[in-house]
Scaffold this motif. Sequence first.
Motif, PDB file in Angstrom:
ATOM      1  N   LEU A 281       0.833  -1.202   0.000  1.00  0.00           N
ATOM      2  CA  LEU A 281       0.000   0.000   0.000  1.00  0.00           C
ATOM      3  C   LEU A 281       0.868   1.253   0.000  1.00  0.00           C
ATOM      4  O   LEU A 281       0.555   2.242  -0.662  1.00  0.00           O
ATOM      5  N   ALA A 282       1.982   1.202   0.737  1.00  0.00           N
ATOM      6  CA  ALA A 282       2.879   2.354   0.778  1.00  0.00           C
ATOM      7  C   ALA A 282       3.410   2.660  -0.622  1.00  0.00           C
ATOM      8  O   ALA A 282       3.442   3.820  -1.052  1.00  0.00           O
ATOM      9  N   LEU A 283       3.804   1.622  -1.329  1.00  0.00           N
ATOM     10  CA  LEU A 283       4.334   1.820  -2.681  1.00  0.00           C
ATOM     11  C   LEU A 283       3.220   2.237  -3.636  1.00  0.00           C
ATOM     12  O   LEU A 283       3.430   3.085  -4.518  1.00  0.00           O
ATOM     13  N   LEU A 284       2.025   1.677  -3.454  1.00  0.00           N
ATOM     14  CA  LEU A 284       0.890   2.075  -4.281  1.00  0.00           C
ATOM     15  C   LEU A 284       0.544   3.543  -4.043  1.00  0.00           C
ATOM     16  O   LEU A 284       0.292   4.297  -4.988  1.00  0.00           O
TER      17      LEU A 284
ATOM     18  N   THR B 104       3.125   5.591  -5.581  1.00  0.00           N
ATOM     19  CA  THR B 104       2.925   5.589  -7.036  1.00  0.00           C
ATOM     20  C   THR B 104       1.849   6.593  -7.426  1.00  0.00           C
ATOM     21  O   THR B 104       2.010   7.355  -8.396  1.00  0.00           O
ATOM     22  N   ALA B 105       0.735   6.586  -6.670  1.00  0.00           N
ATOM     23  CA  ALA B 105      -0.332   7.546  -6.938  1.00  0.00           C
ATOM     24  C   ALA B 105       0.166   8.971  -6.736  1.00  0.00           C
ATOM     25  O   ALA B 105      -0.168   9.890  -7.503  1.00  0.00           O
TER      26      ALA B 105
ATOM     27  N   ALA C   1       3.610  13.723 -11.658  1.00  0.00           N
ATOM     28  CA  ALA C   1       3.869  13.716 -13.098  1.00  0.00           C
ATOM     29  C   ALA C   1       2.800  14.512 -13.845  1.00  0.00           C
ATOM     30  O   ALA C   1       3.099  15.282 -14.763  1.00  0.00           O
ATOM     31  N   SER C   2       1.548  14.326 -13.441  1.00  0.00           N
ATOM     32  CA  SER C   2       0.455  15.074 -14.072  1.00  0.00           C
ATOM     33  C   SER C   2       0.625  16.571 -13.828  1.00  0.00           C
ATOM     34  O   SER C   2       0.448  17.394 -14.738  1.00  0.00           O
TER      35      SER C   2
ATOM     36  N   VAL D  58      -5.693  12.161  -3.952  1.00  0.00           N
ATOM     37  CA  VAL D  58      -4.742  11.061  -3.735  1.00  0.00           C
ATOM     38  C   VAL D  58      -4.491  10.851  -2.238  1.00  0.00           C
ATOM     39  O   VAL D  58      -4.508   9.721  -1.734  1.00  0.00           O
ATOM     40  N   GLY D  59      -4.263  11.940  -1.520  1.00  0.00           N
ATOM     41  CA  GLY D  59      -3.993  11.831  -0.089  1.00  0.00           C
ATOM     42  C   GLY D  59      -5.167  11.272   0.693  1.00  0.00           C
ATOM     43  O   GLY D  59      -4.985  10.464   1.622  1.00  0.00           O
ATOM     44  N   SER D  60      -6.370  11.664   0.313  1.00  0.00           N
ATOM     45  CA  SER D  60      -7.563  11.169   1.009  1.00  0.00           C
ATOM     46  C   SER D  60      -7.741   9.676   0.783  1.00  0.00           C
ATOM     47  O   SER D  60      -8.073   8.922   1.719  1.00  0.00           O
TER      48      SER D  60
END
Length: 313
Positions: free
Chosen positions: A48-51, A54-55, A61-62, A104-106
């Motif tokens: 989950l940390a890596l996911l 990634t998000a 990037a966006s 993303v943070g939520s």
Amino acid sequence: MGHNHGHDHGSTPLQADRGTRRRLLIAFGITAIIVVAQAVGSVVTGSLALLTDTAHALADASGLLVAVIAATMMLRPPSSKRTWGFARIEVIAALGQAVLLIVVGSYAAIEGVRRLFEPADVPGTELLVFGVIGLIANIAAIVVLASRRGDNFNMRAAFLEVLNDALGSVGVIVAAIVINTTGFQRADTIAALFIAALIIPRAFTLLRQTVKVLMEYAPTGLDLDEVRDHILELDHVRDVHDLHASMIGTGLPVISAHVVIDDQCFESGHAPQILEEILTCVKEHFPVSIDHATIQLETAAVRDRESPAVRHA
């Protein structure tokens, strides 16, 4: 009876130079690589940390891509239809990044709380490898952006994004080490919550800053009551009204005002001197130096003919 002053609308200090755009392009390329690498890693490890990281990297990037587009559009000169050119697009771009980061943070926070009760089995070694890859790439992006991070909202947002993403990679690495040495699987979830804690406050700060610009709040540090009082201290000035100040974008504060002076100043030709005194006052006597000011000098009779709806502030 009005004297208007303003600098040429044909140029603006907000126009991004090509060096800024090049740095953003390089940082975008690096961050895009991070997204791909970490996306593969999150699938391989189930972390989950890596996911979450990634998000976060995808949001970065966006945001960087939007920043590149904004920096490119800001190079286009003003016109008779777009008197400030695309000076404010960097503010709109930063606003979009802030909203994306909040989403993303939520998500990371909600999913992290769920996984505290249902921890997943995460391979520590693979997680460590992808965490290190992400950190190295983020450090490279930080080096690229560091020297220009104060240029405008876009550069500030971009730098903060890769900096926080680097901290997220550190969180992933720490979680991987803890899992490898102790077998404590919830370390991955705690790292994800740590990353979410990095994202959300920063996103709200950026959101607040950009909304203030779009809502045309007075520039931070500029007290309009103080400006009014200072102008009223000048000889022959009788009233100051319709006083406004705002930010077009980073580094471009503007101010406008109607200033009532004695009638005889127009008859004696003294009005231009008063105008120069007002402009000097606005430019030099306050924490925010304002180079672009529009001052209308008028008589009391002109002021009294104005609509009460117009004659305010």
